[in-house]
Design a protein around this motif. Structure first.
Motif, mmCIF file in Angstrom:
data_model
loop_
_atom_site.group_PDB
_atom_site.id
_atom_site.type_symbol
_atom_site.label_atom_id
_atom_site.label_comp_id
_atom_site.label_asym_id
_atom_site.label_seq_id
_atom_site.Cartn_x
_atom_site.Cartn_y
_atom_site.Cartn_z
ATOM 1 N N GLY A 1 -2.641 -2.905 -8.118
ATOM 2 C CA GLY A 1 -3.079 -3.998 -8.971
ATOM 3 C C GLY A 1 -2.762 -3.803 -10.432
ATOM 4 O O GLY A 1 -2.621 -4.762 -11.175
ATOM 5 N N PHE A 2 -2.636 -2.550 -10.879
ATOM 6 C CA PHE A 2 -2.346 -2.292 -12.285
ATOM 7 C C PHE A 2 -1.070 -1.464 -12.409
ATOM 8 O O PHE A 2 -0.024 -1.969 -12.780
ATOM 9 C CB PHE A 2 -3.530 -1.600 -12.951
ATOM 10 C CG PHE A 2 -3.358 -1.350 -14.425
ATOM 11 C CD1 PHE A 2 -3.143 -2.392 -15.295
ATOM 12 C CD2 PHE A 2 -3.415 -0.067 -14.935
ATOM 13 C CE1 PHE A 2 -2.970 -2.166 -16.662
ATOM 14 C CE2 PHE A 2 -3.263 0.172 -16.286
ATOM 15 C CZ PHE A 2 -3.038 -0.874 -17.151
ATOM 16 N N GLU A 3 -1.135 -0.192 -12.064
ATOM 17 C CA GLU A 3 0.057 0.655 -12.114
ATOM 18 C C GLU A 3 0.890 0.519 -10.843
ATOM 19 O O GLU A 3 2.108 0.612 -10.881
ATOM 20 C CB GLU A 3 -0.330 2.112 -12.327
ATOM 21 C CG GLU A 3 -0.918 2.362 -13.697
ATOM 22 C CD GLU A 3 -1.312 3.807 -13.875
ATOM 23 O OE1 GLU A 3 -0.498 4.693 -13.542
ATOM 24 O OE2 GLU A 3 -2.421 4.045 -14.340
ATOM 25 N N TYR A 4 0.224 0.378 -9.721
ATOM 26 C CA TYR A 4 0.899 0.200 -8.440
ATOM 27 C C TYR A 4 0.780 -1.284 -8.085
ATOM 28 O O TYR A 4 -0.218 -1.928 -8.415
ATOM 29 C CB TYR A 4 0.232 1.088 -7.374
ATOM 30 C CG TYR A 4 1.013 1.186 -6.095
ATOM 31 C CD1 TYR A 4 2.144 1.985 -6.021
ATOM 32 C CD2 TYR A 4 0.626 0.471 -4.969
ATOM 33 C CE1 TYR A 4 2.880 2.072 -4.843
ATOM 34 C CE2 TYR A 4 1.342 0.557 -3.793
ATOM 35 C CZ TYR A 4 2.475 1.353 -3.737
ATOM 36 O OH TYR A 4 3.202 1.429 -2.572
ATOM 37 N N PRO A 5 1.779 -1.867 -7.390
ATOM 38 C CA PRO A 5 1.708 -3.315 -7.078
ATOM 39 C C PRO A 5 0.458 -3.695 -6.290
ATOM 40 O O PRO A 5 -0.084 -2.893 -5.535
ATOM 41 C CB PRO A 5 2.972 -3.539 -6.232
ATOM 42 C CG PRO A 5 3.881 -2.412 -6.568
ATOM 43 C CD PRO A 5 2.995 -1.239 -6.910
ATOM 44 N N ASP A 6 0.023 -4.935 -6.478
ATOM 45 C CA ASP A 6 -1.113 -5.493 -5.751
ATOM 46 C C ASP A 6 -0.827 -5.426 -4.249
ATOM 47 O O ASP A 6 0.211 -5.896 -3.788
ATOM 48 C CB ASP A 6 -1.327 -6.935 -6.201
ATOM 49 C CG ASP A 6 -2.528 -7.609 -5.573
ATOM 50 O OD1 ASP A 6 -3.285 -6.958 -4.828
ATOM 51 O OD2 ASP A 6 -2.716 -8.812 -5.838
ATOM 52 N N VAL A 7 -1.749 -4.846 -3.475
ATOM 53 C CA VAL A 7 -1.540 -4.627 -2.045
ATOM 54 C C VAL A 7 -2.454 -5.480 -1.158
ATOM 55 O O VAL A 7 -2.426 -5.345 0.062
ATOM 56 C CB VAL A 7 -1.750 -3.133 -1.682
ATOM 57 C CG1 VAL A 7 -0.724 -2.268 -2.376
ATOM 58 C CG2 VAL A 7 -3.162 -2.673 -2.025
ATOM 59 N N ILE A 8 -3.236 -6.346 -1.754
ATOM 60 C CA ILE A 8 -4.220 -7.125 -1.007
ATOM 61 C C ILE A 8 -3.542 -8.323 -0.328
ATOM 62 O O ILE A 8 -2.771 -9.039 -0.963
ATOM 63 C CB ILE A 8 -5.340 -7.625 -1.953
ATOM 64 C CG1 ILE A 8 -5.942 -6.471 -2.750
ATOM 65 C CG2 ILE A 8 -6.399 -8.394 -1.189
ATOM 66 C CD1 ILE A 8 -6.677 -5.454 -1.940
ATOM 67 N N PRO A 9 -3.833 -8.570 0.976
ATOM 68 C CA PRO A 9 -3.239 -9.720 1.673
ATOM 69 C C PRO A 9 -3.584 -11.047 0.991
ATOM 70 O O PRO A 9 -4.704 -11.237 0.519
ATOM 71 C CB PRO A 9 -3.863 -9.656 3.069
ATOM 72 C CG PRO A 9 -4.275 -8.236 3.249
ATOM 73 C CD PRO A 9 -4.667 -7.753 1.877
#
Length: 163
Positions: free
Chosen positions: A78-86
């Motif tokens: 969500g911040f440093e790593y891409p958003d992973v939520i479906p």
């Protein structure tokens, strides 16, 4: 139907991720790791250690769970790593973000990102967020399809289905 369950403040919220096939959300913030039950907003686990020193992998987004979830690998972003939520459920709910003019806290009409939950089959559309300063972290559905969250640098809004 979707109902707003509540809000939880999180100082310096950076990354979020659902624990596999559950409605438990791991939150990585400036003061450690927290796990919330997204159906109730209840805080069910807390570790105040800096998650960077607890082997969070910025290449994969993986962090180890805490307390009852110790040993469980959870992908958070969500911040440093891409958003992973479906961004959609198996029963046709999805997220739609529209650019619209909305009143801000000063009651001035300003440009905003407005987030809706929409169902193409039932034709339902539910407004869930108005973001005048852009969507800053992650958002989406649990894999169970029973909860929806929208995370910002200051905290998380929670919705659940009352089915």
């Amino acid at each position: 139907m979707w109902k707003k369950v509540g809000y939880q403040p999180v100082g310096g919220l950076r990354e979020i991720g659902f624990i596999e096939n559950s409605d438990f959300l791991m939150v990585l913030g400036g003061r450690g790791r927290t796990i919330f039950n997204c159906l109730t907003t209840e805080k069910i686990a807390r570790d105040r250690k800096d998650y960077y020193s607890e082997n969070w992998d910025s290449e994969t987004g993986v962090v180890e769970g805490i307390e009852n979830f110790k040993g469980v690998s959870i992908v958070c972003g969500g911040f440093e790593y891409p958003d992973v939520i479906p961004k959609q459920t198996q029963d046709n709910w999805r997220i739609l973000v529209k650019d619209e003019k909305r009143q801000d806290y000063k009651k001035d009409l300003e440009q905003a990102e407005v987030m809706y939950l929409v169902n193409k089959v039932t034709k339902e559309e539910i407004e869930v967020e108005v973001c005048h300063y852009k969507i800053t972290r992650g958002y989406g559905f649990s894999k169970t399809g029973k909860s929806f969250i929208a995370a910002h640098a200051h905290g998380i809004n929670f919705w659940a289905r009352n089915e």
